[in-house]
Motif scaffolding. Structure first.
Motif, PDB file in Angstrom:
ATOM      1  N   ALA A  31      -5.700   4.291   5.644  1.00  0.00           N
ATOM      2  CA  ALA A  31      -5.783   3.268   4.848  1.00  0.00           C
ATOM      3  C   ALA A  31      -5.402   3.454   3.473  1.00  0.00           C
ATOM      4  O   ALA A  31      -4.900   2.724   2.846  1.00  0.00           O
ATOM      5  CB  ALA A  31      -7.336   2.565   4.712  1.00  0.00           C
ATOM      6  N   LEU A  32      -5.993   4.580   2.697  1.00  0.00           N
ATOM      7  CA  LEU A  32      -5.576   4.872   1.570  1.00  0.00           C
ATOM      8  C   LEU A  32      -4.309   5.359   1.389  1.00  0.00           C
ATOM      9  O   LEU A  32      -3.516   5.278   0.204  1.00  0.00           O
ATOM     10  CB  LEU A  32      -6.631   5.999   0.739  1.00  0.00           C
ATOM     11  CG  LEU A  32      -8.107   5.390   0.582  1.00  0.00           C
ATOM     12  CD1 LEU A  32      -8.922   6.589   0.127  1.00  0.00           C
ATOM     13  CD2 LEU A  32      -7.905   4.492  -0.678  1.00  0.00           C
ATOM     14  N   ASP A  33      -3.900   5.993   2.459  1.00  0.00           N
ATOM     15  CA  ASP A  33      -2.440   6.484   2.528  1.00  0.00           C
ATOM     16  C   ASP A  33      -1.445   5.439   2.342  1.00  0.00           C
ATOM     17  O   ASP A  33      -0.394   5.433   1.656  1.00  0.00           O
ATOM     18  CB  ASP A  33      -2.126   7.495   3.612  1.00  0.00           C
ATOM     19  CG  ASP A  33      -2.836   8.769   3.275  1.00  0.00           C
ATOM     20  OD1 ASP A  33      -3.322   9.171   2.504  1.00  0.00           O
ATOM     21  OD2 ASP A  33      -2.930   9.293   4.885  1.00  0.00           O
ATOM     22  N   ALA A  34      -1.666   4.537   3.229  1.00  0.00           N
ATOM     23  CA  ALA A  34      -0.930   3.192   3.279  1.00  0.00           C
ATOM     24  C   ALA A  34      -0.754   2.402   1.988  1.00  0.00           C
ATOM     25  O   ALA A  34       0.202   1.766   1.566  1.00  0.00           O
ATOM     26  CB  ALA A  34      -1.417   2.294   4.206  1.00  0.00           C
ATOM     27  N   LEU A  35      -2.174   2.319   1.327  1.00  0.00           N
ATOM     28  CA  LEU A  35      -2.266   1.565  -0.132  1.00  0.00           C
ATOM     29  C   LEU A  35      -1.141   2.304  -1.071  1.00  0.00           C
ATOM     30  O   LEU A  35      -0.701   1.790  -1.854  1.00  0.00           O
ATOM     31  CB  LEU A  35      -3.613   1.656  -0.592  1.00  0.00           C
ATOM     32  CG  LEU A  35      -3.730   0.887  -1.712  1.00  0.00           C
ATOM     33  CD1 LEU A  35      -3.332  -0.566  -1.992  1.00  0.00           C
ATOM     34  CD2 LEU A  35      -5.311   0.961  -1.984  1.00  0.00           C
ATOM     35  N   ARG A  36      -1.424   3.709  -1.015  1.00  0.00           N
ATOM     36  CA  ARG A  36      -0.674   4.509  -2.123  1.00  0.00           C
ATOM     37  C   ARG A  36       0.961   4.225  -1.648  1.00  0.00           C
ATOM     38  O   ARG A  36       1.747   4.492  -2.571  1.00  0.00           O
ATOM     39  CB  ARG A  36      -1.103   5.850  -2.084  1.00  0.00           C
ATOM     40  CG  ARG A  36      -2.567   6.189  -2.634  1.00  0.00           C
ATOM     41  CD  ARG A  36      -2.699   7.589  -2.710  1.00  0.00           C
ATOM     42  NE  ARG A  36      -3.868   7.850  -3.668  1.00  0.00           N
ATOM     43  CZ  ARG A  36      -5.126   8.236  -3.612  1.00  0.00           C
ATOM     44  NH1 ARG A  36      -5.278   8.158  -2.171  1.00  0.00           N
ATOM     45  NH2 ARG A  36      -5.881   8.362  -4.554  1.00  0.00           N
ATOM     46  N   ARG A  42      -2.965  -3.351  -4.441  1.00  0.00           N
ATOM     47  CA  ARG A  42      -3.955  -2.628  -5.338  1.00  0.00           C
ATOM     48  C   ARG A  42      -5.311  -2.754  -4.417  1.00  0.00           C
ATOM     49  O   ARG A  42      -5.476  -3.521  -3.307  1.00  0.00           O
ATOM     50  CB  ARG A  42      -4.238  -3.570  -6.549  1.00  0.00           C
ATOM     51  CG  ARG A  42      -4.427  -5.134  -6.188  1.00  0.00           C
ATOM     52  CD  ARG A  42      -4.856  -5.995  -7.348  1.00  0.00           C
ATOM     53  NE  ARG A  42      -4.837  -7.345  -6.980  1.00  0.00           N
ATOM     54  CZ  ARG A  42      -5.291  -8.358  -7.626  1.00  0.00           C
ATOM     55  NH1 ARG A  42      -5.870  -7.883  -8.991  1.00  0.00           N
ATOM     56  NH2 ARG A  42      -5.436  -9.590  -7.463  1.00  0.00           N
ATOM     57  N   GLY A  43      -6.183  -1.733  -4.876  1.00  0.00           N
ATOM     58  CA  GLY A  43      -7.264  -1.711  -4.173  1.00  0.00           C
ATOM     59  C   GLY A  43      -8.138  -0.394  -4.840  1.00  0.00           C
ATOM     60  O   GLY A  43      -7.752   0.131  -5.980  1.00  0.00           O
ATOM     61  N   ILE A  54      -6.160   1.899  -7.600  1.00  0.00           N
ATOM     62  CA  ILE A  54      -4.621   2.244  -6.981  1.00  0.00           C
ATOM     63  C   ILE A  54      -3.926   0.985  -7.239  1.00  0.00           C
ATOM     64  O   ILE A  54      -4.263   0.122  -6.519  1.00  0.00           O
ATOM     65  CB  ILE A  54      -4.825   2.720  -5.775  1.00  0.00           C
ATOM     66  CG1 ILE A  54      -5.643   3.854  -5.669  1.00  0.00           C
ATOM     67  CG2 ILE A  54      -3.552   3.068  -5.080  1.00  0.00           C
ATOM     68  CD1 ILE A  54      -5.855   4.423  -4.022  1.00  0.00           C
ATOM     69  N   LEU A  55      -2.952   1.067  -7.968  1.00  0.00           N
ATOM     70  CA  LEU A  55      -2.030  -0.126  -8.183  1.00  0.00           C
ATOM     71  C   LEU A  55      -0.730   0.360  -7.920  1.00  0.00           C
ATOM     72  O   LEU A  55      -0.257   1.144  -8.493  1.00  0.00           O
ATOM     73  CB  LEU A  55      -2.100  -0.842  -9.608  1.00  0.00           C
ATOM     74  CG  LEU A  55      -1.637  -1.973  -9.751  1.00  0.00           C
ATOM     75  CD1 LEU A  55      -2.535  -2.940 -10.694  1.00  0.00           C
ATOM     76  CD2 LEU A  55      -0.028  -1.707 -10.645  1.00  0.00           C
ATOM     77  N   ARG A  56       0.103  -0.627  -7.130  1.00  0.00           N
ATOM     78  CA  ARG A  56       1.485  -0.287  -6.846  1.00  0.00           C
ATOM     79  C   ARG A  56       2.183  -1.703  -7.042  1.00  0.00           C
ATOM     80  O   ARG A  56       1.904  -2.789  -6.709  1.00  0.00           O
ATOM     81  CB  ARG A  56       1.509   0.128  -5.232  1.00  0.00           C
ATOM     82  CG  ARG A  56       0.996   1.249  -4.920  1.00  0.00           C
ATOM     83  CD  ARG A  56       1.606   2.648  -5.664  1.00  0.00           C
ATOM     84  NE  ARG A  56       1.029   3.859  -5.438  1.00  0.00           N
ATOM     85  CZ  ARG A  56      -0.100   4.088  -6.186  1.00  0.00           C
ATOM     86  NH1 ARG A  56      -0.584   3.981  -6.948  1.00  0.00           N
ATOM     87  NH2 ARG A  56      -0.426   5.720  -5.705  1.00  0.00           N
ATOM     88  N   ARG A  57       3.335  -1.251  -7.771  1.00  0.00           N
ATOM     89  CA  ARG A  57       4.397  -2.128  -8.141  1.00  0.00           C
ATOM     90  C   ARG A  57       5.568  -1.698  -7.778  1.00  0.00           C
ATOM     91  O   ARG A  57       5.734  -0.275  -7.628  1.00  0.00           O
ATOM     92  CB  ARG A  57       4.313  -2.659  -9.489  1.00  0.00           C
ATOM     93  CG  ARG A  57       3.179  -3.512 -10.051  1.00  0.00           C
ATOM     94  CD  ARG A  57       3.089  -4.730  -9.108  1.00  0.00           C
ATOM     95  NE  ARG A  57       1.823  -5.671  -9.613  1.00  0.00           N
ATOM     96  CZ  ARG A  57       0.730  -5.711  -9.057  1.00  0.00           C
ATOM     97  NH1 ARG A  57       0.586  -4.799  -7.785  1.00  0.00           N
ATOM     98  NH2 ARG A  57      -0.224  -6.469  -9.219  1.00  0.00           N
TER      99      ARG A  57
END
Length: 220
Positions: A31-36, A42-43, A54-57
């Motif tokens: 789950a964290l790998d997918a978020l990163r 974000r999560g 963890i924030l991704r744009r």
């Protein structure tokens, strides 16, 4: 079976938009790998050393601690260290030159500019906003409405011949944005302008680890 985190649909949607994952003590977390790895998301990661946002744009990969280490004993692992990577790469140096020329040309009034990035072509562009009011101490300008694939990287404005700083108005404008904010001041000085800079993300104002412009060694 895992129980639902919320029985209200709106609350459930909000929790799904900003999920919270414990970091396993051993092994990995899909789950964290997918978020990163996400293009946008974000999560929160929760570990023994605190909580990490963890924030991704498309243009930014940000991991930033939002709490201190947790004192209670938890069977969790480490959330890892902070990072702030420009997925778009550094902005070419010529854009900084063009921005400063434009800000100086507007003196004694304040002025503004945006730096945009196209996710598909990976090109940068300089955008000058519609300005509704500009004086030596006040500036009202419009945020651009961007077409598909374009993202705002930098929101830049000047304080003319005054010092560079973020005002209460700037804080309110930046509170819910993800962008790099820059303010340039003392544009009439021969030894170059002063600047204030920050990364706006997750409702926080974060110091920049370095200038976003290639070849610019100004301490951000």
């Amino acid at each position: 079976m895992t129980a639902l985190l919320a029985d209200d649909p709106t609350a459930a949607a909000l929790l799904a938009d900003v999920p919270c994952y414990p970091v396993p003590l051993h092994g990995g977390s899909p789950a964290l790998d997918a978020l990163r790895a996400a293009r946008v998301g974000r999560g929160l990661a929760v570990g023994t050393d605190g909580v990490l946002l963890i924030l991704r744009r498309p243009w930014l990969a940000l991991d930033i601690p939002v709490t201190r280490p947790i004192a209670a004993h938890l069977p969790y692992g480490s959330v890892g260290g902070p990072k702030a990577d420009l997925r778009c790469g550094f902005i070419p140096a010529g854009f900084l030159t063009s921005v400063l020329e434009s800000l100086r040309a507007a003196l004694p009034n304040e002025s503004a500019a945006f730096i945009l990035w196209n996710e598909a072509s990976r090109e940068f562009a300089l955008d000058f906003p519609v300005i509704d009011e500009a004086t030596p101490s006040r500036l009202v300008y419009r945020t651009p409405v961007l077409p598909p694939d374009w993202h705002m990287i930098c929101d830049i404005h000047s304080h003319g011949t005054g010092p560079a700083f973020f005002s209460a108005t700037d804080d309110a404008d930046d509170a819910h944005a993800t962008k790099i904010s820059l303010v340039f001041g003392r544009l009439d000085q021969l030894d170059g302008p002063t600047r204030a800079s920050r990364l706006c993300a997750g409702g926080m104002f974060l110091p920049l680890p370095r200038s976003p412009f290639a070849g610019d060694h100004h301490a951000a």
